[in-house]
Design a protein around this motif. Structure first.
Motif, mmCIF file in Angstrom:
data_model
loop_
_atom_site.group_PDB
_atom_site.id
_atom_site.type_symbol
_atom_site.label_atom_id
_atom_site.label_comp_id
_atom_site.label_asym_id
_atom_site.label_seq_id
_atom_site.Cartn_x
_atom_site.Cartn_y
_atom_site.Cartn_z
ATOM 1 N N LEU A 188 59.543 63.445 24.057
ATOM 2 C CA LEU A 188 59.244 62.313 24.941
ATOM 3 C C LEU A 188 58.733 61.122 24.140
ATOM 4 N N LEU A 208 56.775 56.452 31.390
ATOM 5 C CA LEU A 208 58.152 56.836 31.099
ATOM 6 C C LEU A 208 59.041 56.325 32.226
ATOM 7 N N GLY A 262 62.356 59.248 31.940
ATOM 8 C CA GLY A 262 62.003 60.135 30.832
ATOM 9 C C GLY A 262 61.934 59.459 29.478
ATOM 10 N N THR A 263 62.072 58.133 29.446
ATOM 11 C CA THR A 263 62.108 57.399 28.174
ATOM 12 C C THR A 263 60.848 56.550 27.996
ATOM 13 N N ALA A 264 60.245 56.675 26.819
ATOM 14 C CA ALA A 264 59.087 55.833 26.496
ATOM 15 C C ALA A 264 59.565 54.501 25.920
#
Ligand code: C2O
Ligand code: CU
Length: 436
Positions: A20, A181, A184-186
């Motif tokens: 993550l 997020l 699901g992406t930082a």
């Protein structure tokens, strides 16, 4: 795939590990992968069947949040899917196009399962050729290009990259983090290639309440709420979404520019001390929009979107009161064996929700899209005049909802109503109703 006129989806709940972006692999959960799940898409009038397999080592459920459907298909705490088993609910989609979602609902474990990554969007469309579909087509509607889903979830991490679910300091609302997020992406960004982009925003967080806006203060148009399009676009620079809420917004960009979608400090209606420890003072970057040097033209947003009937309180046959306090509703903690309310099939009722404590809460009703009649006697803000299934509850103020219930009687299988701050829900701020 479509089999014999039924749209069939295959969902497999899995354990895995995901990077993550926080310094190492995190043990996570997901659907057909190891974090979050696919966007499901079905059309009004269509029959759907969802084959939900549990490949995890623990029992869970999948609930179709915002969907009108028979109670036994709802995926609430009673429709448990044991490890190694498959559950196949089926129903006919009978509601307007909307951005709904799915997530586990195992009593006592919902917060944990959602936090670790079990969630996905469920988008409903209008049948081709209908006037409603024409409106959808007049809005940006190319999925992943100018119609983009944003599953927004704040997380906290250990130094080695694992998710940290520790409670925040001096707060009972459950885990909040400073890393947001998106899908699901930082540190996410979105390359925008069109003059207007439609964002379908889900607050998929456990406890965080967002007040969305842009760093440069630009206005945007809210076109949809939890249950579908609004009557008309609402131009604003701030939009509150509480856990479980969705909105569809349209943002206009200029060639080559960048702008950051943010969550800003907000007034939660709790005392300043509680507000601070509930995240009310926080500023968080959510998503950077990066506009291409040349943009494809987009049509202007239609000035009329959906026909929303005016909320007619006279149609209500019953008024019920719900007092939220501590971890209970009307003084009782959730009991899976107790039916709290019995509602007539197809009835319209007024549900009056009040919070008696100085904490943020919201209120979600299964199998329904309701209208907010008023908040503390005042008409709701413009962005809350469409269909909602989840709504913020201000402490000490009465929030009145006009709810029309489903038409499938079933005295055996209850639906849930609850606070969607998942920690509160797990601790017992939930009740059960049957439609008979
Ligand atoms: Cu989104 Cu009862 O839940
Ligand atoms: Cu709550």
């Amino acid at each position: 795939t479509v089999q014999d006129g039924v749209r069939v989806f295959t969902l497999d709940m899995q354990e895995g590990e995901t990077d993550l972006g926080q310094g190492g692999l995190a043990p996570t959960l997901g659907v057909n992968g190891s974090f979050l799940g696919p966007t499901l898409r079905a059309t009004r009038g269509e029959q759907v069947r969802i084959d939900v397999t549990n490949s995890m080592s623990e029992t869970s459920t999948l609930h179709w949040h915002g969907m009108k459907l028979p109670a036994v298909m709802d995926g609430g705490p009673h429709q448990q899917v044991e490890p190694g088993r498959t559950w196949s609910p089926t129903w006919t989609v009978a509601q307007p196009a909307a951005t709904l979602w799915y997530h586990p609902h195992l009593h006592g474990r919902t917060a944990d399962h959602v936090y670790r990554g079990l969630a996905g969007l469920f988008v409903l469309d209008e049948p081709a050729g209908s006037p409603e579909a024409a409106v959808q087509d007049a809005l940006p509607h190319e999925y992943g290009v100018d119609d983009v889903p944003l599953v927004v979830q704040d997380k906290k991490f250990h130094a080695d990259g694992r998710l940290d679910d520790a409670d925040p300091f001096l707060s009972s609302t459950g885990v909040r983090g400073s890393v947001v997020l998106v899908n699901g992406t930082a540190d996410p960004y979105l390359d925008v290639t069109t003059e207007r982009v439609r964002l379908r925003v889900l607050n998929g967080s456990n406890a965080r309440i967002y007040s969305f806006g842009f760093d440069d203060g630009r206005d945007f148009q809210v076109v949809g709420s939890d249950g579908g399009l609004l009557e008309a676009p609402v131009t604003t620079d701030r939009l509150r979404l509480t856990p479980g809420d969705r909105a569809e917004v349209v943002v206009e960009v200029e060639p080559g520019e960048r702008t950051v979608l943010r969550s800003f400090p907000q007034e939660l209606g709790v005392n300043p001390f509680t507000a601070r420890f509930s995240g009310g003072d926080d500023t968080l970057d959510v998503l950077e929009l990066r506009a291409a040097p040349t943009l494809e033209p987009s049509a202007p947003v239609p000035t009329t979107l959906a026909g929303i009937p005016s909320a007619d309180e006279g149609a209500a046959t019953t008024t019920r009161r719900f007092e939220l306090s501590g971890t209970s509703i009307n003084g009782q903690d959730m009991d899976l064996r107790r039916i709290d309310e019995v509602v007539d099939a197809g009835a319209t009722e007024v549900w009056e929700v009040t919070s008696l404590d100085d904490s943020p809460h919201n209120f979600h009703v299964h199998d329904a899209q309701f209208q907010v009649l008023d908040v503390a006697g005042e008409p709701p803000p413009l962005d809350l005049r469409g269909w909602q299934d989840t709504v913020y509850v201000r402490p000490g103020k009465v929030t009145r909802l006009l709810v029309t219930f489903g038409t499938t009687p079933d005295a055996e299988h209850p639906y849930m109503f609850h606070c969607h701050l998942l920690r509160h829900e797990d601790q017992g701020m939930m009740g059960q109703f049957v439609v008979v």
